[in-house]
Design an enzyme around this catalytic site. Sequence first.
Site, PDB file in Angstrom:
ATOM      1  CE  LYS A 165      -1.692 -21.197  -8.223  1.00 20.76           C
ATOM      2  NZ  LYS A 165      -2.845 -21.928  -7.684  1.00 20.76           N
TER       3      LYS A 165
ATOM      4  CB  CYS B  34      -4.913 -33.710 -19.884  1.00 19.32           C
ATOM      5  SG  CYS B  34      -3.491 -34.656 -19.318  1.00 19.32           S
TER       6      CYS B  34
HETATM    7  P1  NDP Z   1      -6.379 -23.920 -15.017  1.00 23.80           P
HETATM    8  O1  NDP Z   1      -5.705 -23.437 -16.237  1.00 23.80           O
HETATM    9  O2  NDP Z   1      -7.593 -23.211 -14.551  1.00 23.80           O
HETATM   10  O3  NDP Z   1      -5.394 -23.927 -13.789  1.00 23.80           O
HETATM   11  C1  NDP Z   1      -4.151 -24.614 -13.778  1.00 23.80           C
HETATM   12  C2  NDP Z   1      -3.263 -23.996 -12.727  1.00 23.80           C
HETATM   13  O4  NDP Z   1      -2.959 -22.672 -13.112  1.00 23.80           O
HETATM   14  C3  NDP Z   1      -3.899 -23.890 -11.341  1.00 23.80           C
HETATM   15  O5  NDP Z   1      -2.905 -24.038 -10.353  1.00 23.80           O
HETATM   16  C4  NDP Z   1      -4.441 -22.499 -11.354  1.00 23.80           C
HETATM   17  O6  NDP Z   1      -4.609 -22.004 -10.067  1.00 23.80           O
HETATM   18  C5  NDP Z   1      -3.334 -21.778 -12.100  1.00 23.80           C
HETATM   19  N1  NDP Z   1      -3.704 -20.514 -12.721  1.00 23.80           N
HETATM   20  C6  NDP Z   1      -4.928 -20.096 -13.128  1.00 23.80           C
HETATM   21  N2  NDP Z   1      -4.841 -18.842 -13.636  1.00 23.80           N
HETATM   22  C7  NDP Z   1      -3.536 -18.482 -13.568  1.00 23.80           C
HETATM   23  C8  NDP Z   1      -2.806 -17.312 -13.931  1.00 23.80           C
HETATM   24  N3  NDP Z   1      -3.387 -16.244 -14.469  1.00 23.80           N
HETATM   25  N4  NDP Z   1      -1.489 -17.295 -13.730  1.00 23.80           N
HETATM   26  C9  NDP Z   1      -0.880 -18.350 -13.190  1.00 23.80           C
HETATM   27  N5  NDP Z   1      -1.507 -19.474 -12.798  1.00 23.80           N
HETATM   28  C10 NDP Z   1      -2.821 -19.542 -12.993  1.00 23.80           C
HETATM   29  O7  NDP Z   1      -6.653 -25.463 -15.265  1.00 23.80           O
HETATM   30  P2  NDP Z   1      -7.431 -26.453 -14.324  1.00 23.80           P
HETATM   31  O8  NDP Z   1      -6.828 -26.457 -12.950  1.00 23.80           O
HETATM   32  O9  NDP Z   1      -8.890 -26.205 -14.484  1.00 23.80           O
HETATM   33  O10 NDP Z   1      -7.025 -27.857 -14.956  1.00 23.80           O
HETATM   34  C11 NDP Z   1      -7.730 -28.453 -15.971  1.00 23.80           C
HETATM   35  C12 NDP Z   1      -7.008 -28.266 -17.298  1.00 23.80           C
HETATM   36  O11 NDP Z   1      -5.710 -28.790 -17.224  1.00 23.80           O
HETATM   37  C13 NDP Z   1      -7.697 -28.989 -18.421  1.00 23.80           C
HETATM   38  O12 NDP Z   1      -7.747 -28.157 -19.549  1.00 23.80           O
HETATM   39  C14 NDP Z   1      -6.768 -30.157 -18.684  1.00 23.80           C
HETATM   40  O13 NDP Z   1      -6.832 -30.650 -19.988  1.00 23.80           O
HETATM   41  C15 NDP Z   1      -5.449 -29.565 -18.395  1.00 23.80           C
HETATM   42  N6  NDP Z   1      -4.484 -30.622 -18.120  1.00 23.80           N
HETATM   43  C16 NDP Z   1      -3.484 -30.851 -19.038  1.00 23.80           C
HETATM   44  C17 NDP Z   1      -2.578 -31.880 -18.838  1.00 23.80           C
HETATM   45  C18 NDP Z   1      -1.457 -32.110 -19.788  1.00 23.80           C
HETATM   46  O14 NDP Z   1      -0.499 -32.737 -19.379  1.00 23.80           O
HETATM   47  N7  NDP Z   1      -1.513 -31.652 -21.022  1.00 23.80           N
HETATM   48  C19 NDP Z   1      -2.690 -32.777 -17.673  1.00 23.80           C
HETATM   49  C20 NDP Z   1      -3.762 -32.429 -16.778  1.00 23.80           C
HETATM   50  C21 NDP Z   1      -4.624 -31.387 -17.007  1.00 23.80           C
HETATM   51  P3  NDP Z   1      -6.031 -22.099  -9.312  1.00 23.80           P
HETATM   52  O15 NDP Z   1      -6.642 -23.414  -9.640  1.00 23.80           O
HETATM   53  O16 NDP Z   1      -5.625 -21.984  -7.913  1.00 23.80           O
HETATM   54  O17 NDP Z   1      -6.838 -20.963  -9.828  1.00 23.80           O
END
Ligand code: NDP
Length: 482
Positions: free
Chosen positions: A174, A283
Amino acid sequence: MFALQNFINGKLQNAASGQWLENIEPATGKAYSRIPRSDAQDVNAAVESAKEAFPAWSKMPIEQRSACLLRLAEAVGANAHDWAEAEARDNGKPVSLALAVDMKRSQQNLAFFATAIQHFASEAHIPSGPEHINYTHRKPIGVVGCISPWNLPLYLFTWKVAPALAAGNCVVAKPSEVTPMTAFLLSTCIEAAGFPPGVFNVVHGLGPEAGEAIVTHKDIKALSFTGGTATGAHIQRATAGSFKKLSLELGGKNAAVVFADADLDQALQTTIRSSFANQGQICLCSSRILIERSVYASFRDRLVEKAQRMVPGDPLRPETKMGAVVSEGHRDKIMGAIEQAVADGGKVLAGGSLAAAPNERCAGGYFVQPTIIEGVPELCDLNQQEVFGPVISLMPFDTEEEALSLANSTAYGLSATLWTQNLQRAHRVAAKMDTGIVWVNCWLVRDLRTPFGGVKSSGVGREGGFEALRFFTEPQNVCVQL
Ligand code: NDP
């Protein structure tokens, strides 16, 4: 309006519920496509097809699995210009960045794991004492889930699905609902790349609906997640009783530490990039710049001068270096963090406001000025909480010990960047950083063979190279009496 579809069991299809979500273009603030609002019904269908496909896929000769991935990599390369434009429209990032970084790396991810699997061998201990030998099978796990965020949409999506598929698993993936377009475009090429139906499924929808259905599905045995720390913690709680294998790549509050003996010109150039690339939404971006006091004022002033010259532009224009932030909600979160920093005593040296729309097309877009703030106390939010936008905090330090203490003072531990020409100091300080990754005199240089991930609240587990192939396989040791 253009409608995206799920890709389940080898077929493009709408959500079973028939519901849709609007997909907004960040540079304009207007909906430009719609995506299936999938739920547990769609995830169940994807898992059933993946279970059916697993026996044949996992037994398929490695060379054939590898060939499917290589053909998919070629599809990314062949469509790179169009898909970079799609990524820029969907995410708000400059099209030049999408082409040079996102598309290039997405193609590399697929090709890298297509070939890595051909070099991946399991361990053997021969002899284990005079009477026994031990060897370890590495078996594919079965059906695995891959959930990726919006900041590097196709880049991080392929970073997960490629090792999972290469290792012989079937995937239910997803992308973020905020940036679904390039995962959809990729899904239109899966069949032609030769993947049998059910091997690689893409389900669109909201995190708490489609994402949650993947996380809690009893037949999904491993989950690779990249996203926010709060979501990662939720996933860990939600899966606690099911003993799923988890890889969690979460947030960061990364320090760049500039010692007075550094090549300051190089440090300056790279710190501007590490602070504001992709509108600060990587990130690994540096969000706390720690500068040795003797060069603090001059380095700060040069940084401010450079930031003030960066003006956000239309992401679709080839000359644009900085685009829009990803959504209205995220823009408001960034502006809230700036307000809080000022309330905590911070002084805004550059930016601090919304940026003007670059043209009429972008009148309703989400543009934020690159922002530099100093004077915020160490334990206040700007120095502790991830903003994930074009906002950095500057802090002076006097000694190496103080620099280390400041750098390690957050709950996060993803990456750090050191700037020094003193070789011993570079090794000494790097070893004491509480982070999974340290760059010395460079930033975001990625060799895909190296382990990638964070410590503390930045995550659990490592991706990259054989680490990812180990994650997506289950080791079984066999001990034989000779
Ligand atoms: P989120 O945690 O909001 O979302 C990440 C993914 O998880 C999306 O596909 C989201 O779907 C999905 N998601 C949200 N809630 C749930 C749930 N309850 N169960 C399962 N899946 C869920 O993060 P962001 O998209 O806002 O991304 C930004 C974050 O990602 C920042 O904190 C950043 O630091 C981190 N990041 C970390 C990296 C690393 O390698 N350590 C690299 C890049 C980013 P949807 O968006 O459709 O709600």
